[in-house]
Design a protein around this motif. Structure first.
Motif, PDB file in Angstrom:
ATOM      1  N   ASP A  33     106.136  42.140  25.601  1.00  0.00           N
ATOM      2  CA  ASP A  33     106.017  41.741  24.263  1.00  0.00           C
ATOM      3  C   ASP A  33     107.256  41.334  23.581  1.00  0.00           C
ATOM      4  O   ASP A  33     107.762  41.676  22.500  1.00  0.00           O
ATOM      5  N   ARG A  34     108.273  40.758  24.620  1.00  0.00           N
ATOM      6  CA  ARG A  34     109.848  40.153  24.209  1.00  0.00           C
ATOM      7  C   ARG A  34     109.411  38.896  23.803  1.00  0.00           C
ATOM      8  O   ARG A  34     108.481  38.180  24.435  1.00  0.00           O
ATOM      9  N   ARG A  35     110.227  38.423  23.044  1.00  0.00           N
ATOM     10  CA  ARG A  35     110.186  36.923  22.515  1.00  0.00           C
ATOM     11  C   ARG A  35     110.850  36.157  23.802  1.00  0.00           C
ATOM     12  O   ARG A  35     111.861  36.451  24.432  1.00  0.00           O
ATOM     13  N   ILE A  36     110.415  34.993  23.655  1.00  0.00           N
ATOM     14  CA  ILE A  36     110.688  33.829  24.464  1.00  0.00           C
ATOM     15  C   ILE A  36     111.424  32.847  23.611  1.00  0.00           C
ATOM     16  O   ILE A  36     111.141  32.266  22.662  1.00  0.00           O
ATOM     17  N   GLU A  37     112.833  32.519  23.913  1.00  0.00           N
ATOM     18  CA  GLU A  37     113.584  31.556  23.098  1.00  0.00           C
ATOM     19  C   GLU A  37     113.733  30.228  23.780  1.00  0.00           C
ATOM     20  O   GLU A  37     113.631  30.157  25.096  1.00  0.00           O
ATOM     21  N   PRO A  38     114.237  29.303  22.914  1.00  0.00           N
ATOM     22  CA  PRO A  38     114.019  28.039  23.346  1.00  0.00           C
ATOM     23  C   PRO A  38     115.079  27.532  24.566  1.00  0.00           C
ATOM     24  O   PRO A  38     114.708  26.671  25.383  1.00  0.00           O
ATOM     25  N   ARG A  39     116.170  28.588  25.003  1.00  0.00           N
ATOM     26  CA  ARG A  39     116.918  28.280  25.963  1.00  0.00           C
ATOM     27  C   ARG A  39     116.355  29.023  27.364  1.00  0.00           C
ATOM     28  O   ARG A  39     116.977  28.894  28.343  1.00  0.00           O
ATOM     29  N   ASP A  40     115.342  29.870  27.070  1.00  0.00           N
ATOM     30  CA  ASP A  40     114.953  30.610  28.219  1.00  0.00           C
ATOM     31  C   ASP A  40     113.961  29.721  29.177  1.00  0.00           C
ATOM     32  O   ASP A  40     113.543  28.737  28.443  1.00  0.00           O
ATOM     33  N   TRP A  41     114.049  29.834  30.121  1.00  0.00           N
ATOM     34  CA  TRP A  41     112.850  29.301  31.197  1.00  0.00           C
ATOM     35  C   TRP A  41     111.443  29.581  30.752  1.00  0.00           C
ATOM     36  O   TRP A  41     111.291  30.834  30.383  1.00  0.00           O
ATOM     37  N   MET A  42     110.616  28.318  30.807  1.00  0.00           N
ATOM     38  CA  MET A  42     109.361  28.878  30.509  1.00  0.00           C
ATOM     39  C   MET A  42     108.234  27.960  31.491  1.00  0.00           C
ATOM     40  O   MET A  42     108.999  26.798  31.847  1.00  0.00           O
TER      41      MET A  42
ATOM     42  N   PRO B 167      88.711  26.065  24.662  1.00  0.00           N
ATOM     43  CA  PRO B 167      89.159  25.902  26.037  1.00  0.00           C
ATOM     44  C   PRO B 167      90.728  26.623  25.998  1.00  0.00           C
ATOM     45  O   PRO B 167      91.072  26.870  27.199  1.00  0.00           O
ATOM     46  N   ASN B 168      91.420  26.805  24.851  1.00  0.00           N
ATOM     47  CA  ASN B 168      92.829  27.180  24.813  1.00  0.00           C
ATOM     48  C   ASN B 168      93.062  28.797  24.566  1.00  0.00           C
ATOM     49  O   ASN B 168      94.056  29.140  24.790  1.00  0.00           O
ATOM     50  N   THR B 169      91.923  29.274  23.953  1.00  0.00           N
ATOM     51  CA  THR B 169      92.183  30.633  23.376  1.00  0.00           C
ATOM     52  C   THR B 169      92.625  31.524  24.579  1.00  0.00           C
ATOM     53  O   THR B 169      93.648  32.300  24.095  1.00  0.00           O
ATOM     54  N   ALA B 170      91.863  31.714  25.466  1.00  0.00           N
ATOM     55  CA  ALA B 170      92.245  32.663  26.633  1.00  0.00           C
ATOM     56  C   ALA B 170      93.707  32.660  27.049  1.00  0.00           C
ATOM     57  O   ALA B 170      94.429  33.496  27.368  1.00  0.00           O
ATOM     58  N   ARG B 171      94.189  31.487  27.476  1.00  0.00           N
ATOM     59  CA  ARG B 171      95.407  31.112  27.902  1.00  0.00           C
ATOM     60  C   ARG B 171      96.581  31.535  26.861  1.00  0.00           C
ATOM     61  O   ARG B 171      97.515  32.200  27.157  1.00  0.00           O
ATOM     62  N   SER B 172      96.214  31.076  25.686  1.00  0.00           N
ATOM     63  CA  SER B 172      97.086  31.097  24.345  1.00  0.00           C
ATOM     64  C   SER B 172      97.410  32.688  24.265  1.00  0.00           C
ATOM     65  O   SER B 172      98.434  33.180  24.019  1.00  0.00           O
ATOM     66  N   MET B 173      96.388  33.589  24.487  1.00  0.00           N
ATOM     67  CA  MET B 173      96.299  35.214  24.180  1.00  0.00           C
ATOM     68  C   MET B 173      96.810  35.666  25.321  1.00  0.00           C
ATOM     69  O   MET B 173      97.830  36.587  25.273  1.00  0.00           O
ATOM     70  N   ALA B 174      96.802  35.121  26.624  1.00  0.00           N
ATOM     71  CA  ALA B 174      97.539  35.936  27.884  1.00  0.00           C
ATOM     72  C   ALA B 174      99.101  35.505  27.546  1.00  0.00           C
ATOM     73  O   ALA B 174      99.926  36.404  28.024  1.00  0.00           O
ATOM     74  N   TRP B 175      99.401  34.455  27.089  1.00  0.00           N
ATOM     75  CA  TRP B 175     100.749  33.979  26.938  1.00  0.00           C
ATOM     76  C   TRP B 175     101.495  34.493  25.562  1.00  0.00           C
ATOM     77  O   TRP B 175     102.515  34.606  25.383  1.00  0.00           O
TER      78      TRP B 175
ATOM     79  N   HIS C 105     110.408  36.808  35.668  1.00  0.00           N
ATOM     80  CA  HIS C 105     111.182  37.057  34.365  1.00  0.00           C
ATOM     81  C   HIS C 105     110.474  36.825  33.346  1.00  0.00           C
ATOM     82  O   HIS C 105     110.318  37.639  32.199  1.00  0.00           O
ATOM     83  N   PHE C 106     109.963  35.439  33.368  1.00  0.00           N
ATOM     84  CA  PHE C 106     108.886  35.265  32.149  1.00  0.00           C
ATOM     85  C   PHE C 106     107.916  36.217  31.949  1.00  0.00           C
ATOM     86  O   PHE C 106     107.528  36.630  31.030  1.00  0.00           O
ATOM     87  N   ASP C 107     107.192  36.275  33.120  1.00  0.00           N
ATOM     88  CA  ASP C 107     106.009  37.311  33.008  1.00  0.00           C
ATOM     89  C   ASP C 107     106.342  38.670  32.517  1.00  0.00           C
ATOM     90  O   ASP C 107     105.498  39.136  31.751  1.00  0.00           O
ATOM     91  N   ALA C 108     107.428  39.292  32.972  1.00  0.00           N
ATOM     92  CA  ALA C 108     107.881  40.356  32.698  1.00  0.00           C
ATOM     93  C   ALA C 108     108.114  40.400  30.960  1.00  0.00           C
ATOM     94  O   ALA C 108     108.030  41.596  30.163  1.00  0.00           O
ATOM     95  N   ALA C 109     108.765  39.329  30.516  1.00  0.00           N
ATOM     96  CA  ALA C 109     109.205  39.328  28.963  1.00  0.00           C
ATOM     97  C   ALA C 109     107.749  39.279  28.383  1.00  0.00           C
ATOM     98  O   ALA C 109     107.664  39.894  27.413  1.00  0.00           O
ATOM     99  N   ILE C 110     106.747  38.429  28.568  1.00  0.00           N
ATOM    100  CA  ILE C 110     105.402  38.536  27.928  1.00  0.00           C
ATOM    101  C   ILE C 110     104.733  39.837  27.891  1.00  0.00           C
ATOM    102  O   ILE C 110     104.178  40.309  26.916  1.00  0.00           O
ATOM    103  N   ALA C 111     104.737  40.514  29.450  1.00  0.00           N
ATOM    104  CA  ALA C 111     104.116  41.737  29.354  1.00  0.00           C
ATOM    105  C   ALA C 111     104.925  42.884  28.544  1.00  0.00           C
ATOM    106  O   ALA C 111     104.075  43.749  27.957  1.00  0.00           O
TER     107      ALA C 111
END
Length: 319
Positions: free
Chosen positions: A23-32, A212-220, A15-21
Motif C-alpha cells: 500500500d505504498r504510493r507509486i510516483e511519476p518517476r517510478d517504473w509502472m 470491465p475496469n473495476t477488478a483491475r483498478s482495484m487490484a492496482w 518492485h512495483f508489485d511489492a509497492a502495491i501489496a
C-alpha cells in the motif's frame, strides 16, 4: 517524466508489485506497467473532463440566481470546479500525456466524462439538488481516491474532496431554505429530486458484473471500492438526509433491510445510462459544443501566454 517502457527483467515488476501489496504510493518517476499508466490516464483525464464540463449545468444559473448571495455562492462553486479540473489535468500530465491533447480528445468526442452532466438544469432548485445529490455521490466516489496508489492523483483528491464536501453542504442548505418557502418552491425541489435521483445513482458506473475496469483498478489500488459498494454507501447516506429535508426519493423499492443492515433500492435504467455514455443523452451534443466553442475562442489567450513565456525565457537566458 514517467518511465513507461516495459521492464527488461522481472525486477521492476516485482518492485512495483511489492509497492502495491504494501500500500505504498507509486510516483511519476517510478517504473509502472503500461497497463497501469493507461488505466490512470483514462480515469484521471475523464475525471478532469467531468470537472470542466460539470461547470455548465450550474453555470447556466449564475446570471439569474435569485439574490447576490446566491450568485456569489454559485460563482465560487463554478470557480472551484475549474480548479479541480486543473489539478487533475496536472496529475494526468505527470503520466506523460499532454493537457492540450486531452482537451482535443474531449472536444472531438474521443474521451468521455461523467454521464451526470448530460442532464439539463431546468430550475434553480436543480442547483441545490446538484450540490446535494451529485456532489454527494462524488464525495462517496472520491474520498477513497485520496488513498489511490498513484501519488499525484491521491494528493489532488485531498483538496478536491474538501471543497466538494463544502459544495454538498451549500446545496443542502439551499434546499432547506426552499423547503421552508412556498408550496411552489417545495414542489420545485421535489421535481428536481425526481429528475436527478436516478442519474446520481448512475454516476458510480455500471453494475460490478458489467464493469470491465473495476477488478483491475482495484487490484492496482487505483480504486478502493466497487461501483456497487459505492452506490450502496450513497443510498444509505442519502435516505436520512431526504427524510430530514422532507422530500420523497422516487424509488418504490427503497426500503430498509434489517438483515443486510442497508437500504434495498431499485435498479436505474441501465439502457438510458448506456445511451447517455455513448453520446445520446439529453445534453451531450450541447455540452461538447459549448466546450469546443470555449476552447476555440480561448486560442488567442493560450497563444499570448505561450509568447509571453517564450519572451520571458529568452530574457532570462540573456542575463
Amino acid at each position: 517524466m514517467t518511465v513507461t517502457q516495459e521492464a527488461p527483467d522481472s525486477a521492476h515488476q516485482a518492485h512495483f508489485d511489492a509497492a502495491i501489496a504494501a500500500d505504498r504510493r507509486i510516483e511519476p518517476r517510478d517504473w509502472m506497467p503500461e497497463g497501469y499508466r493507461k488505466t490512470l490516464v483514462r480515469q484521471v483525464s475523464q475525471h478532469a473532463h467531468s470537472e470542466i464540463i460539470g461547470m455548465q449545468p450550474e453555470g447556466d444559473w449564475i446570471a439569474s440566481a435569485p439574490s447576490l448571495r446566491r450568485k456569489a455562492i454559485l460563482l465560487a462553486k463554478v470557480q472551484d470546479e475549474a480548479g479541480h479540473g486543473l489539478y487533475l489535468y496536472a496529475a494526468a500530465e505527470t503520466l506523460g500525456v499532454d493537457r492540450a491533447d486531452l482537451t482535443q480528445r474531449l472536444v472531438d468526442g474521443r474521451q468521455k466524462y461523467s454521464s451526470i452532466f448530460n442532464y439539463p438544469s431546468l430550475t434553480f432548485a436543480d442547483v441545490g439538488v446538484i450540490g446535494w445529490l451529485v456532489d454527494g455521490a462524488a464525495i462517496c466516489n472520491q474520498v477513497p481516491l485520496c488513498r489511490s496508489s498513484f501519488g499525484p492523483y491521491a494528493r489532488a483528491m485531498v483538496r478536491i474532496c474538501k471543497e466538494e464536501s463544502f459544495h454538498q453542504r451549500q446545496g443542502y442548505e439551499l434546499l432547506m431554505r426552499m423547503m421552508e418557502g412556498t408550496e411552489g418552491q417545495r414542489a420545485m425541489v421535489q421535481d428536481a429530486v425526481d429528475r436527478w435521483w436516478w442519474p446520481s445513482l448512475m454516476m458510480f458506473g455500471p453494475p460490478d458484473d458489467e464493469s470491465p475496469n473495476t477488478a483491475r483498478s482495484m487490484a492496482w489500488g487505483i480504486k478502493r471500492n466497487t461501483n456497487d459498494e459505492l452506490r450502496q454507501k450513497f443510498v444509505d447516506m442519502t435516505v436520512p438526509q431526504a427524510d430530514k429535508l422532507g422530500v420523497t426519493l422516487p424509488d418504490p423499492e427503497l426500503v430498509w433491510n434489517d438483515e443486510r443492515g442497508h437500504y434495498d433500492f431499485g435498479d436505474p435504467d441501465w439502457n438510458e445510462f448506456k445511451q447517455v455514455v455513448s453520446g445520446a443523452g439529453p445534453c451531450n451534443a450541447e455540452r461538447i459544443a459549448r466546450r469546443r466553442a470555449a476552447h476555440e475562442k480561448g486560442a488567442w489567450v493560450r497563444e499570448a501566454a505561450a509568447a509571453h513565456a517564450r519572451k520571458h525565457n529568452t530574457e532570462e537566458a540573456a542575463v
